[in-house]
Write a protein that holds these residues in place. Structure first.
Motif, PDB file in Angstrom:
ATOM      1  N   PRO A 157       0.833  -1.210   0.000  1.00  0.00           N
ATOM      2  CA  PRO A 157       0.000   0.000   0.000  1.00  0.00           C
ATOM      3  C   PRO A 157       0.862   1.254   0.000  1.00  0.00           C
ATOM      4  O   PRO A 157       1.789   1.368   0.786  1.00  0.00           O
ATOM      5  CB  PRO A 157      -0.813  -0.121   1.293  1.00  0.00           C
ATOM      6  CG  PRO A 157      -0.089  -1.102   2.142  1.00  0.00           C
ATOM      7  CD  PRO A 157       0.650  -2.013   1.218  1.00  0.00           C
ATOM      8  N   LYS A 179     -10.596  -5.035  -7.645  1.00  0.00           N
ATOM      9  CA  LYS A 179     -10.025  -5.377  -6.337  1.00  0.00           C
ATOM     10  C   LYS A 179      -8.532  -5.102  -6.340  1.00  0.00           C
ATOM     11  O   LYS A 179      -7.857  -5.301  -7.348  1.00  0.00           O
ATOM     12  CB  LYS A 179     -10.252  -6.861  -6.047  1.00  0.00           C
ATOM     13  CG  LYS A 179     -11.715  -7.244  -5.886  1.00  0.00           C
ATOM     14  CD  LYS A 179     -11.792  -8.636  -5.316  1.00  0.00           C
ATOM     15  CE  LYS A 179     -12.656  -9.515  -6.184  1.00  0.00           C
ATOM     16  NZ  LYS A 179     -12.748 -10.882  -5.690  1.00  0.00           N
ATOM     17  N   HIS A 180      -8.034  -4.679  -5.188  1.00  0.00           N
ATOM     18  CA  HIS A 180      -6.599  -4.417  -5.035  1.00  0.00           C
ATOM     19  C   HIS A 180      -5.989  -5.521  -4.172  1.00  0.00           C
ATOM     20  O   HIS A 180      -6.477  -5.819  -3.088  1.00  0.00           O
ATOM     21  CB  HIS A 180      -6.402  -3.050  -4.359  1.00  0.00           C
ATOM     22  CG  HIS A 180      -4.979  -2.771  -3.985  1.00  0.00           C
ATOM     23  ND1 HIS A 180      -4.639  -2.019  -2.895  1.00  0.00           N
ATOM     24  CD2 HIS A 180      -3.805  -3.149  -4.553  1.00  0.00           C
ATOM     25  CE1 HIS A 180      -3.319  -1.934  -2.802  1.00  0.00           C
ATOM     26  NE2 HIS A 180      -2.794  -2.619  -3.789  1.00  0.00           N
ATOM     27  N   LEU A 181      -4.948  -6.151  -4.691  1.00  0.00           N
ATOM     28  CA  LEU A 181      -4.271  -7.208  -3.925  1.00  0.00           C
ATOM     29  C   LEU A 181      -2.815  -6.781  -3.695  1.00  0.00           C
ATOM     30  O   LEU A 181      -1.984  -6.896  -4.586  1.00  0.00           O
ATOM     31  CB  LEU A 181      -4.327  -8.524  -4.709  1.00  0.00           C
ATOM     32  CG  LEU A 181      -4.128  -9.809  -3.922  1.00  0.00           C
ATOM     33  CD1 LEU A 181      -5.201  -9.972  -2.860  1.00  0.00           C
ATOM     34  CD2 LEU A 181      -4.133 -11.009  -4.842  1.00  0.00           C
ATOM     35  N   PRO A 182      -2.505  -6.263  -2.503  1.00  0.00           N
ATOM     36  CA  PRO A 182      -1.128  -5.839  -2.252  1.00  0.00           C
ATOM     37  C   PRO A 182      -0.239  -7.049  -1.894  1.00  0.00           C
ATOM     38  O   PRO A 182      -0.708  -8.010  -1.288  1.00  0.00           O
ATOM     39  CB  PRO A 182      -1.245  -4.914  -1.041  1.00  0.00           C
ATOM     40  CG  PRO A 182      -2.677  -4.874  -0.670  1.00  0.00           C
ATOM     41  CD  PRO A 182      -3.369  -5.995  -1.355  1.00  0.00           C
ATOM     42  N   PHE A 183       1.023  -6.974  -2.290  1.00  0.00           N
ATOM     43  CA  PHE A 183       1.999  -8.003  -1.912  1.00  0.00           C
ATOM     44  C   PHE A 183       3.123  -7.347  -1.144  1.00  0.00           C
ATOM     45  O   PHE A 183       3.154  -6.119  -1.011  1.00  0.00           O
ATOM     46  CB  PHE A 183       2.548  -8.695  -3.161  1.00  0.00           C
ATOM     47  CG  PHE A 183       1.532  -9.532  -3.857  1.00  0.00           C
ATOM     48  CD1 PHE A 183       1.397 -10.871  -3.560  1.00  0.00           C
ATOM     49  CD2 PHE A 183       0.668  -8.970  -4.781  1.00  0.00           C
ATOM     50  CE1 PHE A 183       0.437 -11.646  -4.181  1.00  0.00           C
ATOM     51  CE2 PHE A 183      -0.298  -9.738  -5.409  1.00  0.00           C
ATOM     52  CZ  PHE A 183      -0.413 -11.073  -5.113  1.00  0.00           C
ATOM     53  N   GLN A 184       4.052  -8.149  -0.660  1.00  0.00           N
ATOM     54  CA  GLN A 184       5.215  -7.575  -0.009  1.00  0.00           C
ATOM     55  C   GLN A 184       6.384  -7.593  -0.980  1.00  0.00           C
ATOM     56  O   GLN A 184       7.093  -8.580  -1.077  1.00  0.00           O
ATOM     57  CB  GLN A 184       5.517  -8.311   1.283  1.00  0.00           C
ATOM     58  CG  GLN A 184       5.015  -7.455   2.323  1.00  0.00           C
ATOM     59  CD  GLN A 184       4.779  -7.813   3.680  1.00  0.00           C
ATOM     60  OE1 GLN A 184       4.982  -8.934   4.114  1.00  0.00           O
ATOM     61  NE2 GLN A 184       4.350  -6.809   4.373  1.00  0.00           N
TER      62      GLN A 184
END
Lengths: 317, 495, 165
Positions: A157, A179-184
């Motif tokens: 984010p 849809k928002h899919l955040p990753f690291q």
């Protein structure tokens, strides 16, 4: 008698020292802080710049890493330091303009003496090479046909990858249907893009060299040289201020740096960026050089800080 | 790629190639063996040197230092109960009790052989099956990863020496500590109480070094020191004989497979592999009764798996251009500097370079055995210094190691605090390994759970109905939780 | 405890409740309760329950509280004691010295606090050799400073007096 001579001598020395700060600068090693881990993109860019910066300023220069909190920990720590010119951080658009507006960090737009900008690349939105989407028009009609089906990824984010997605989909008015899919980090996000769990991702041009992605739009004022067929955001109907987004970065010192010292650092930065060694480094690593001097960079930085507020609003951060 | 093998070997056998391989491995072992200093610092030290080298030697130096430091970490873990990295934490569980029993040399022997075997097999797998394994990695989306981490969490039960309740409690504390800082989905701050230093959360290494190494110093300061002269009886590595291997090969091969498979999945890592493998050993090894009390199978499970991860992590890196862990991310960034963009065509476009990296990785693992034996012989006298000097040096080295992890003095405070809390908890019989597992797995557990809920629109049951791999892993997790209970019940009914 | 005189029962109960294990575990429980309470003090933007930043931490904290209660009850009933401390002075000095040491590195540099810490720590462990102790206390941090600050160019924190150490 003896004591008073000594004290007056000391005062005299102290006075002379303060007057000569700029003349003698630098008299000890200069620290360039990378706000991310050793071995990351920012760190390596700085390590590529450091030897040329050292040569230009005529003093030792070392790179240190202070990672954490999307770069805010290093910036927060630097902001509290004495502005003596011996410590500078390489900060990107997100660390310097986005994070302070979404987190309660102890620094803001007035905490810095910008020295110089080094690099800037426009961001791009892309899909996999086997994706059915050939243009942003395809994307808009597909999302409108099936709201809630399509997923875009990001490396976290508030990261530049997230902001690219927001610029595109908020600019086209379809962000609420996605849809928002955040990753690291970018690595896992790219893996999921390849695997098909997310359909869209955005980053700078350098990822296009992988060869398995297709860019759909570039957030630049004009089409980029390497991809003449990819339309700009304005062309696909994204209005300002969401139509341009650059991943830029440069050197910042704490606010209140003496103008003479700033001038010396600025000159050294210009020399380092222009050096053959750094130009070769940039060509190899795909870095897009974008040098701005202290005054110009200051104005640019403040303008970016303002205009990115709209982006933050759109992202709901 | 195999056709470019001769060119690759020519690179490796050149003067620069050999120097890089040997010196890198030696440096890695030495740094890793220092308490408190682990792979992160070792890699940071050599990174500036790699910038001026050509492609293949630069990558090989990073790999050699990394593999050496992972192996070196087990030396400190076994001899003085101070793992330099989270992935050696599982090695402490049986290595240290063995050393206390006077079998330090043999414990290191098991660790060495297991590491070498794990590394070598993963190198072979890498050379021959990278593309196939990479497609396995793509099958693991957020939901499958969530189920895998759930299975990993069940390790907490098996590494809870003493009381299972206290082990689970430590596990929860570990998971909680990992939630401090930015929320992974929305970015909002949690439990930071306005302190910007906490925006980055508690550093995993600072906590690990605190609860293991510092608390060990405090534990020793709190008990009566009778033998002030020697820390641990150690004269060098003693390799286990062929007869000793009887009945242990199955456990070894299983551990290698676990390490390889987990290494292939980006974002899981060596610590996860070591703990899952340890738990599996404890479940299925014929010697499971001795686990936690100095059982060689415990060392083998952990060491074979954490070294096999290194090769596994190179699979997605080389086949897909996606870093498998922190060190492969550094390697990819280094490649980028040399004008090579990692991607699916990496192997196709640079066959000689990749062949050199793969074979170099094989050679590094071969070198671990002789270099480990040699260095341990040289280092043995250092361990004979009086305990007081050793304890003081450990605290100072830990401070250096933790400072360089993120360059932040705040992490030193975290380490100190974790040391005191770890000391207090260990005195009450609360084991520390579950805390480390919780902290290692916690962030991925939360991230993948919430990613899965985004993908399924908040329907948790859909995690298992539409994802057969996730279902199998979740069932395995249930079995792993139920098995100890079932065994205990059966033991009671037959008694 | 069979075989113990009845008169000691009350004292026994007191030591059970006031013993270190119970106190530490009670502390763990209180910390968890306080953290759980703090999750309601902050307000977050998300309306979706599962995507609230506090969704996951609350589950974990609830489990922590439950386990802490069970563990506390077990300890209070089992009468188990922590290992006795051999020398309160030694552990006290080592604990305090370590905490002060790690606090000072950021502001006073690495070298000077390390020397002082080594001197204190070694004497706490009962080593008072007039030659070995100072040599060790200066040589170990000194070598590290030479190595990192001057040979490798990745400096440890330096003191307010000079950038050399």
């Amino acid at each position: 008698m003896k004591l008073s001579t000594l004290t007056s001598a000391m005062f005299g020395a102290a006075f002379a020292a303060s007057a000569a700060v700029a003349d003698g600068f630098p008299e000890r090693p200069i620290n360039l802080i990378a706000p991310f881990n050793a071995g990351g993109g920012t760190d390596l860019l700085l390590r590529g710049l450091a030897p040329h910066f050292a040569e230009a300023i005529g003093s030792d220069v070392f790179v240190s890493n202070m990672a954490g909190g999307s770069g805010t920990v290093a910036a927060s720590a630097l902001q509290g330091q004495r502005p003596d010119g011996y410590q500078m951080a390489y900060m990107s658009v997100t660390v310097s303009t986005i994070q302070p507006q979404i987190k309660n960090v102890p620094y803001g737009v007035d905490s810095w003496t910008p020295i110089c900008s080094v690099a800037a690349s426009p961001t791009m939105l892309f899909v996999t090479a086997d994706s059915p989407f050939q243009s942003m028009e395809d994307v808009v009609s597909a999302v409108k046909a099936e709201p809630g089906k399509y997923v875009y990824g990001s490396s976290g984010p508030g990261a530049i990858t997230h902001l690219t997605m927001v610029s595109a989909f908020a600019g086209l008015g379809i962000i609420d249907d996605m849809k928002h899919l955040p990753f690291q980090g970018s690595g896992p996000a790219i893996k999921e893009l390849t695997a098909g769990n997310i359909q869209f991702f955005g980053d700078t041009e350098i990822l296009m060299k992988r060869g398995d992605f297709r860019p759909l739009v570039v957030f630049n004022s004009e089409r980029v040289e390497g991809f003449p067929d990819v339309p700009t955001a304005t062309e696909v109907g994204i209005a300002a201020p969401l139509n341009e987004l650059y991943l830029w970065g440069g050197l910042f010192a704490p606010a209140g740096l003496e103008p003479d010292v700033t001038a010396k650092l600025e000159a050294a930065c210009e020399g380092a960026v222009a050096s053959d060694g750094f130009q070769e480094f940039a060509a190899n690593s795909g870095t897009v050089i974008n040098y701005r001097g202290a005054e110009e960079f200051d104005a640019f930085f403040r303008a970016q800080y303002e205009s990115n507020a709209a982006l933050i609003e759109a992202a709901g951060l | 790629m195999l056709s470019s093998l001769p060119d690759a070997i020519a690179i490796l056998l050149s003067f620069e190639g050999l120097v890089v391989l040997v010196l890198g491995t030696v440096l890695g072992i030495i740094l890793g063996a220092m308490p408190g200093i682990g792979s992160t610092v070792a890699v940071a030290i050599v990174l500036p040197f790699t910038l001026t080298m050509s492609q293949a030697p630069a990558i090989l130096l990073l790999l050699a230092v990394y593999a050496g430091s992972v192996y070196g970490g087990s030396i400190a873990a076994i001899l003085i109960n101070t793992p330099g990295t989270p992935q050696s934490a599982a090695t402490c569980l049986d290595g240290y009790p063995m050393a206390q029993r006077g079998e330090a040399g043999l414990a290191l022997g098991w660790a060495t052989v297991a590491s070498v075997v794990g590394g070598l097999i993963s190198a072979v797998v890498l050379i021959f099956a990278a593309p196939q394994l990479a497609s396995v990695a793509l099958e693991f989306g957020p939901i499958e990863t969530f189920a895998l981490i759930l299975l990993g969490m069940t390790c907490i039960v098996s590494v809870s020496t003493g009381s299972v309740v206290k082990g689970l409690l430590a596990g929860m504390i570990g998971i909680f500590l990992s939630t401090v800082g930015g929320d992974p989905i929305l970015g909002e701050m949690r439990f930071t109480f306005g302190n910007w230093q906490l925006f980055a959360g508690f550093n995993l290494l600072a906590v690990v070094i605190g609860v293991f190494a510092l608390s060990e110093v405090f534990m020793r300061a709190s008990v009566h020191i009778s033998k002030v002269s020697e820390l641990v009886a150690f004269n060098g590595i003693v390799l286990p004989s062929r007869a000793m291997w009887r009945g242990r090969l199955r456990n070894l091969s299983k551990s290698v497979v676990i390490g390889n498979l987990i290494g292939v999945l980006p974002g899981t890592g060596a610590a996860t592999a070591a703990f899952i493998s340890y738990a599996e050993g404890r479940r299925s090894s014929p010697n499971r009764a001795g686990f936690g009390k100095g059982e060689p199978d415990g060392i083998v499970s952990s060491e074979a798996a954490n070294n096999a991860v290194t090769g596994g992590a190179l699979v997605p890196t080389m086949a897909l251009g996606i870093p498998g862990d922190a060190i492969t991310a550094v390697m990819l960034a280094t490649l980028t500097l040399h004008g090579i963009t990692p991607g699916p065509k990496l192997v196709e476009d640079n066959p000689t370079l990749i062949a050199a990296i793969f074979t170099g990785f094989f050679i590094i693992n071969l070198l671990l055995l002789p270099l480990g034996m040699l260095l341990s012989r040289v280092a043995a006298p250092i361990l004979r210094v009086r305990e007081a000097f050793m304890m003081t040096a450990i605290v100072i080295l830990c401070a250096v190691g933790i400072y360089f992890v993120r360059g932040n003095p705040f992490d030193l405070l975290v380490m100190g605090g974790a040391g005191v809390v770890g000391f207090l908890l260990r005195r009450q019989g609360v084991p520390m390994a579950p805390l480390v597992i919780g902290m290692v797995l916690g962030p991925t557990l939360e991230l993948t759970l919430r990613q899965g809920l985004i993908l399924t629109d908040g329907n948790f049951l859909a995690f298992f109905t539409g994802h057969p791999i996730a279902l199998v892993l979740a069932l395995a997790a249930c079995v792993a939780l139920m098995l100890p209970v079932w065994r205990a019940l059966r033991a009671r009914s037959t008694a | 405890m069979p075989g113990r005189p009845a008169a000691n029962l009350k004292d026994d109960l007191m030591t059970r409740i006031a013993n270190e294990r119970v106190v530490v575990q009670l502390g763990l429980l209180i910390v968890a309760l306080a953290l759980y309470a703090s999750t309601f003090a902050q307000s977050f933007s998300s309306s979706d329950l599962a995507q609230s930043p506090m969704f996951f931490p609350r589950i974990i904290l609830a489990l922590w509280i439950g386990l802490a209660v069970i563990s506390l009850v077990q300890s209070a009933r089992a009468d188990d004691q922590a290992q006795p401390i051999a020398s309160w002075l030694r552990i006290g000095v080592v604990l305090v010295a370590t905490l002060v040491y790690v606090n000072l590195i950021g502001s006073e540099g690495f070298f000077l606090p390390s020397v002082v810490f080594a001197l204190i720590c070694l004497s706490a462990f009962g080593i008072r050799h007039p030659l070995f102790v100072p040599v060790f206390a200066i040589a170990v941090p000194g070598t590290l400073v030479l190595l990192f600050n001057h040979a490798l160019g990745m400096p440890l924190p330096t003191s307010r007096f000079t950038y050399l150490f």
